[in-house]
Motif scaffolding. Structure first.
Motif, mmCIF file in Angstrom:
data_model
loop_
_atom_site.group_PDB
_atom_site.id
_atom_site.type_symbol
_atom_site.label_atom_id
_atom_site.label_comp_id
_atom_site.label_asym_id
_atom_site.label_seq_id
_atom_site.Cartn_x
_atom_site.Cartn_y
_atom_site.Cartn_z
ATOM 1 N N ARG A 80 0.779 -1.283 -0.040
ATOM 2 C CA ARG A 80 -0.098 -0.104 0.146
ATOM 3 C C ARG A 80 0.850 1.291 -0.057
ATOM 4 O O ARG A 80 2.018 1.356 0.430
ATOM 5 C CB ARG A 80 -0.796 0.037 1.274
ATOM 6 N N PRO A 81 0.580 2.447 -0.549
ATOM 7 C CA PRO A 81 1.007 3.693 -0.501
ATOM 8 C C PRO A 81 1.303 3.878 1.236
ATOM 9 O O PRO A 81 0.623 3.566 1.950
ATOM 10 C CB PRO A 81 0.220 4.598 -1.090
ATOM 11 N N SER A 98 4.657 12.330 4.452
ATOM 12 C CA SER A 98 4.535 11.067 4.944
ATOM 13 C C SER A 98 5.917 10.659 5.767
ATOM 14 O O SER A 98 6.820 11.390 5.502
ATOM 15 C CB SER A 98 4.423 10.029 3.847
ATOM 16 N N ASN A 179 -10.411 3.170 0.324
ATOM 17 C CA ASN A 179 -9.610 3.613 -0.710
ATOM 18 C C ASN A 179 -9.163 5.022 -0.534
ATOM 19 O O ASN A 179 -8.581 5.565 -1.756
ATOM 20 C CB ASN A 179 -10.030 3.074 -2.002
ATOM 21 N N ALA A 180 -9.715 5.885 0.416
ATOM 22 C CA ALA A 180 -9.494 7.230 0.392
ATOM 23 C C ALA A 180 -7.966 7.393 0.312
ATOM 24 O O ALA A 180 -7.178 6.531 1.052
ATOM 25 C CB ALA A 180 -9.949 7.784 1.545
ATOM 26 N N THR A 181 -7.395 8.529 -0.218
ATOM 27 C CA THR A 181 -5.798 8.424 -0.433
ATOM 28 C C THR A 181 -5.223 9.241 0.664
ATOM 29 O O THR A 181 -4.097 9.379 0.767
ATOM 30 C CB THR A 181 -5.348 9.132 -1.790
ATOM 31 N N HIS A 182 -6.111 10.018 1.471
ATOM 32 C CA HIS A 182 -5.697 10.821 2.612
ATOM 33 C C HIS A 182 -6.687 11.209 3.670
ATOM 34 O O HIS A 182 -7.914 10.956 3.274
ATOM 35 C CB HIS A 182 -4.817 12.101 2.051
ATOM 36 N N THR A 186 -11.389 11.057 3.544
ATOM 37 C CA THR A 186 -12.387 9.871 3.877
ATOM 38 C C THR A 186 -13.827 10.506 3.977
ATOM 39 O O THR A 186 -13.923 11.680 4.359
ATOM 40 C CB THR A 186 -12.242 9.254 5.294
#
Length: 264
Positions: A80-81, A98, A179-182, A186
């Motif tokens: 995962r990222p 990050s 699957n939200a990216t940040h 959400t």
């Protein structure tokens, strides 16, 4: 730089902060509830701080949050990222970052084996923040476990009381962030920020199983708004049929209503 230890008055959206050898591990369920579950999946996801944020007022233009992340991956599947930290100033997203490195837990779905590669404490940096007094929220990654160590800044920071109404929501990975990216992307975070409410996100990936200990947790919490989302995990884990599901949901809601008879 000023170093500020991270304490409960600076952290919103968590139910418990566990002292470890590294720092404070964030939990979204109390220890007694985690013990009743004794489930590896729930143990993993409830310690992923969806909806949890460090909130301060400050004139600082440079902040560094030091923490140790734990990331999970499955052998044979793409990683995962890395988890994203969102920096929000007076309601506006101004920066993201990050942690450069983490403890890596690799799970083998075929054998059930787990391999852990230790990581080190790293910092996520927010620089060039706007001048003057401001409210800064650092939203924590919603899909990796964190142990928070300290906050560094070029001016003093102070804790901030939570906004007026508290919204407690319980659901599955769809609620945790899926699957939200940040973290402020959400749906629960978007809804809370749009409505100006204080979010407590009890969305647990793969773990919305109509658990009585979650109902008792919600019953005993202060709350001005309540919502629950059931179904997908009960079906995809094949944990009960309609005959059991219907009274289980009624029992869950009855327990919540013991503590919140009139709460919307």
């Amino acid at each position: 730089m000023i170093t500020t230890p991270l304490t409960g008055d600076l952290i919103h959206g968590a139910l418990e902060l566990e002292r470890t050898d590294v720092g404070l591990r964030v939990h979204r369920l109390p220890a007694w509830a985690r013990a009743q579950a004794a489930d590896a999946q729930l143990t993993m996801v409830e310690s992923q701080p969806a909806g949890v944020r460090v909130v301060v007022t400050t004139t600082a233009r440079h902040l560094e949050l030091r923490a140790l992340a734990t990331r999970y991956t499955y052998r044979g599947a793409p990683a995962r990222p890395d988890g994203v930290f969102d920096v929000v100033v007076d309601g506006a997203l101004v920066a993201q970052g990050s942690l450069d490195g983490a403890t890596l837990v690799t799970m083998d779905p075929r054998t059930g084996g787990v391999e852990t590669t230790p990581g080190e404490v790293r910092a996520v940096v927010a620089g060039n923040l706007p001048e003057g007094e401001k409210r800064v929220e650092i939203w924590l990654p919603h899909q990796e476990t964190l142990e928070l160590v300290e906050l560094r800044s070029d001016a003093p920071v102070q804790g901030v009381p939570a906004p007026g109404r508290r919204w407690v929501h319980h659901g599955s990975s769809i609620s945790q962030g899926s699957n939200a990216t940040h973290p402020t992307g959400t749906w629960a975070a978007v809804a809370a920020m749009t409505g100006g409410v204080d979010l407590l996100n009890l969305g647990f990936g793969g773990s919305a199983m109509v658990d009585p200990f979650v109902a008792r947790t919600i019953r005993d919490l202060p709350a001005d708004l309540l919502s629950v989302s059931f179904g997908i995990n009960v079906v995809n884990a094949d944990v009960m049929r309609r005959r059991a599901f219907r009274p289980a949901v009624h029992g869950f809601l009855d327990t919540v209503r013991e503590g919140h008879p009139e709460t919307p």
